[in-house]
Write a protein that holds these residues in place. Structure first.
Motif, PDB file in Angstrom:
ATOM      1  N   SER A 401       0.234   4.556   1.228  1.00 28.73           N
ATOM      2  CA  SER A 401      -0.034   5.480   0.170  1.00 28.73           C
ATOM      3  C   SER A 401       1.169   5.889  -0.479  1.00 28.73           C
ATOM      4  CB  SER A 401      -0.599   6.893   0.817  1.00 28.73           C
ATOM      5  OG  SER A 401       0.124   7.437   1.727  1.00 28.73           O
ATOM      6  N   ALA A 405       0.924  10.265  -5.308  1.00 30.98           N
ATOM      7  CA  ALA A 405      -0.506  10.409  -5.510  1.00 30.98           C
ATOM      8  C   ALA A 405      -1.077  11.120  -4.645  1.00 30.98           C
ATOM      9  CB  ALA A 405      -0.952   8.722  -5.606  1.00 30.98           C
ATOM     10  N   GLN A 481      -0.653   2.889  -6.122  1.00 30.11           N
ATOM     11  CA  GLN A 481      -0.784   4.218  -6.300  1.00 30.11           C
ATOM     12  C   GLN A 481       0.509   4.863  -7.375  1.00 30.11           C
ATOM     13  OE1 GLN A 481      -1.330   6.118  -2.660  1.00 30.11           O
ATOM     14  NE2 GLN A 481      -3.623   5.625  -2.608  1.00 30.11           N
ATOM     15  N   GLU A 485       0.723   6.465 -10.889  1.00 24.61           N
ATOM     16  CA  GLU A 485       1.181   7.850 -11.288  1.00 24.61           C
ATOM     17  C   GLU A 485       2.383   7.992 -12.426  1.00 24.61           C
ATOM     18  OE1 GLU A 485       0.691  10.994 -10.012  1.00 24.61           O
ATOM     19  OE2 GLU A 485      -1.243   9.815  -9.265  1.00 24.61           O
ATOM     20  N   GLU A 510     -10.871   0.200  -4.831  1.00 19.09           N
ATOM     21  CA  GLU A 510      -9.773   0.665  -5.202  1.00 19.09           C
ATOM     22  C   GLU A 510      -9.062  -0.348  -6.191  1.00 19.09           C
ATOM     23  OE1 GLU A 510      -6.966   2.823  -2.818  1.00 19.09           O
ATOM     24  OE2 GLU A 510      -8.750   3.472  -1.578  1.00 19.09           O
ATOM     25  N   TRP A 514      -8.164  -0.516 -10.180  1.00 19.82           N
ATOM     26  CA  TRP A 514      -6.940  -0.842 -10.667  1.00 19.82           C
ATOM     27  C   TRP A 514      -7.007  -1.973 -11.735  1.00 19.82           C
ATOM     28  CZ3 TRP A 514      -5.012  -0.113  -5.254  1.00 19.82           C
ATOM     29  CH2 TRP A 514      -4.633   1.509  -4.911  1.00 19.82           C
TER      30      TRP A 514
END
Length: 608
Positions: A401, A405, A481, A485, A510, A514
């Motif tokens: 992660s 984000a 991620q 951002e 996900e 994207w």
């Protein structure tokens, strides 16, 4: 030869004292003393030169010797880099001028200018140098390596004694530097996974001996394990943060052969920060069923109090075996210590020089329960046996992660490890803790492990190529991620693989989002069990070889994460094949092309 009063500047009492002391001194002590006296005389003559006076040669030659110390590190997971940084700070605090550098960023031709060199290096895989140490290691072992008669050096080697080639890279550096003419400031230390205390002892010895070389200019120093590992954050590897589990989800669909856990962990109140590419260290607990089996096998009392470390800390035996000691891995050093506590002659025989092959085979896939079952009766007490066990090592997982984000959170992707060996089911210590026993609201001791060898490009317009089958997908979820951002404009290409599309496409929605939003430019997938012929990520790369090479020529950075023994090796060979074919190069030229990419940090691997 006796010192005479009549032809010396000493009185009778001084001459007698010197005549008693001088014959007892070793050659090295005499050399040190001559340097010390020369430095003292130089200081008094030069007066205001101050610190420069202490740089007079300890060998009494009248030459100035540098107080500069160069620390070179080779680090795969970040431990060696962390120790190098702390070593540098400690040396600076003792009056030395220090340069700390990754081996990949150090110009090898400058080595002949270095007088004091400290090597801190881990061993990767089966005795290989870490990625950022490969080029320097090759240089030292080539015909281009210079003679180093003026070099003083010491090596701190990091490793894992459960591997056959324990600390091999450190041993090779130590041997080669001596062969090239260097002399040791302090003997090499080989550190196992729990390296804090030996690293601190090595550092104390190095500083003490560097002080001797410099004519006694360094103040006496005591380096504690805490000082060697001190970091800015209040929480670290030696002081983990007890983090709350927010969520624990199985990513695989019903009917999958695999179980992959997605953990969401709170960092609230910890002050811990990380970047994409870093790892999370986790201290797990042993399977309680395995602990109970060991206690039963040895007829030990769970509540018996035992010492767990040199500081004299104590725990009840069951708690010690659950939380403090490693009981699932056998190593050669452990077997050698255990043999002293067993009346079984077969264990002594297994350790004989003629049985090294048998010993290696025995260690594979067995644990402490196997050892105590196979080689009783045991003469040692519970205290004696636990005293030879290694401290529970942390498990490192690539962070899945982005902190930007997901503020105050860190996510992990952990594949559950279960297999049968030697008539018993075996379980991964940390992965099965996550799969079977860890619930929302539970806590887990964690720390951040920085990994400078696996980082997004500083320029967000730089294209990236990511290869991460299975749980190797984790850091690339973090990458995506982060790039989402910050609004990164650079192209991105993901190669993902697993067994089945329907059940094993990790984070599928996900990735699809994207792609739709343009955060991810391109994605190729390989599901090996969905067709008669097994297809892996390297096959997809070959299918796209022309475009892949165009991306490389455009400056793309290639990242690989996952299994080292098979996948990473195959992907590396595939990259060479692509470069050779599309670049119209020889095999040697393609290998060199990839080596240059690695030196430029355009080829980065996080493999295990």
């Amino acid at each position: 030869m006796q010192l005479q009063v009549m032809n010396s500047p000493f009185n009778q009492e001084q001459a007698e004292l010197l005549n008693r002391i001088l014959p007892t001194l070793t050659d090295s002590q005499k050399v040190w003393l001559s340097g010390y006296l020369a430095a003292s005389q130089f200081a008094s003559v030069q007066g205001g030169l101050g610190a420069q006076a202490t740089e007079l040669a300890a060998q009494g030659t009248g030459e100035l010797i540098s107080k500069d110390v160069t620390i070179l590190y080779g680090s795969q997971s970040g431990n060696a880099k962390g120790l190098a940084t702390k070593t540098g700070k400690t040396l600076e605090g003792n009056g030395f001028q220090v340069t700390v550098s990754s081996m990949s960023e150090f110009k090898p031709n400058n080595l002949k200018k270095v007088q004091n060199l400290l090597i801190i290096v881990s061993t990767h895989g089966e005795g290989d140098p870490p990625d950022n140490a490969i080029s320097f290691h090759e240089f030292l072992h080539s015909k281009r390596a210079p003679k180093l008669e003026g070099l003083q050096f010491s090596v701190l080697a990091l490793g894992d004694s459960s591997y056959e080639f324990f600390c091999q890279t450190g041993k090779e550096f130590d041997t080669k530097l001596e062969e090239l003419g260097g002399t040791r400031i302090y003997p090499r230390f080989d550190c196992d996974l729990d390296y804090d205390e030996p690293a601190a002892e090595w550092l104390e010895g190095v500083i003490s001996n560097l002080g001797n070389v410099q004519g006694g200019s360094a103040s006496p120093v005591t380096v504690t394990a805490a000082a060697a590992q001190a970091v800015e954050s209040p929480y670290s590897r030696t002081k983990p943060f007890k983090a709350e589990i927010l969520d624990n989800i199985n990513l695989n669909g019903r009917g999958s052969n695999k179980e992959t856990r997605h953990l969401e962990i709170s960092l609230e109140g910890s002050g811990l920060t990380f970047e994409p590419g870093d790892a999370l260290g986790v201290y797990p607990e042993n399977d309680p069923d395995l602990v109970d089996l060991l206690l039963s096998e040895m007829n030990w009392k769970p509540e018996e109090i035992v010492k767990v470390n040199k500081q004299g800390d104590t725990l009840p035996l069951k708690e010690a075996l659950t939380t403090y000691f490693e009981i699932t891995v056998l190593t050669k050093p452990l077997i050698e210590q255990a043999a002293k506590l067993s009346a079984n002659g077969e264990l002594q025989e297994l350790l004989s020089a003629d049985n090294q092959g048998k010993l290696k085979a025995y260690l594979e896939g067995r644990d402490l329960v196997d050892l105590v079952r196979d080689f009783g009766p045991w003469t040692g007490s519970a205290q004696e046996l636990v005293s030879i066990l290694r401290k529970m090592p942390a498990r490192l997982y690539s962070i899945a992660s982005s902190l930007a984000a997901n503020p105050d959170e860190v996510h992990l992707t952990i594949g559950a490890v279960r297999y049968d060996a030697h008539g018993r089911e075996r379980k991964g210590v940390c992965s099965i803790l996550a799969a079977e026993r860890l619930q929302s609201g539970d806590s887990l001791p964690i720390f951040i492990q920085q990994n400078e060898n696996f980082k997004l490009p500083k320029n967000p317009e730089t294209p990236i190529i990511m290869v991460g089958p299975g749980t190797g997908v984790a850091p690339f979820r973090s990458f995506m991620q982060e790039r989402e951002e910050i609004g990164a404009e650079g192209k991105s290409w993901m190669f993902f693989g697993d067994q089945h599309f329907v059940t094993d496409f990790l984070y599928q929605t996900e990735w699809q989002k994207w792609l739709k939003d343009g955060v991810l430019t391109k994605m190729d997938v390989a599901f090996s069990r969905d067709t008669d012929k097994k297809v892996y990520v390297q096959h997809r790369m070959l299918e796209q070889s022309k475009e892949l090479f165009e991306w490389l020529q455009d400056g793309a950075v290639v990242y690989i994460c996952g299994d080292e023994k098979h996948m990473a090796h195959d992907v590396n060979n595939t990259l060479i094949e692509v470069i050779e074919k599309e670049g119209s190069m020889s095999r040697e030229e393609a290998v060199e092309y990839l080596a240059v990419m690695q030196q430029e940090k355009r080829y980065q691997r996080d493999v295990y």
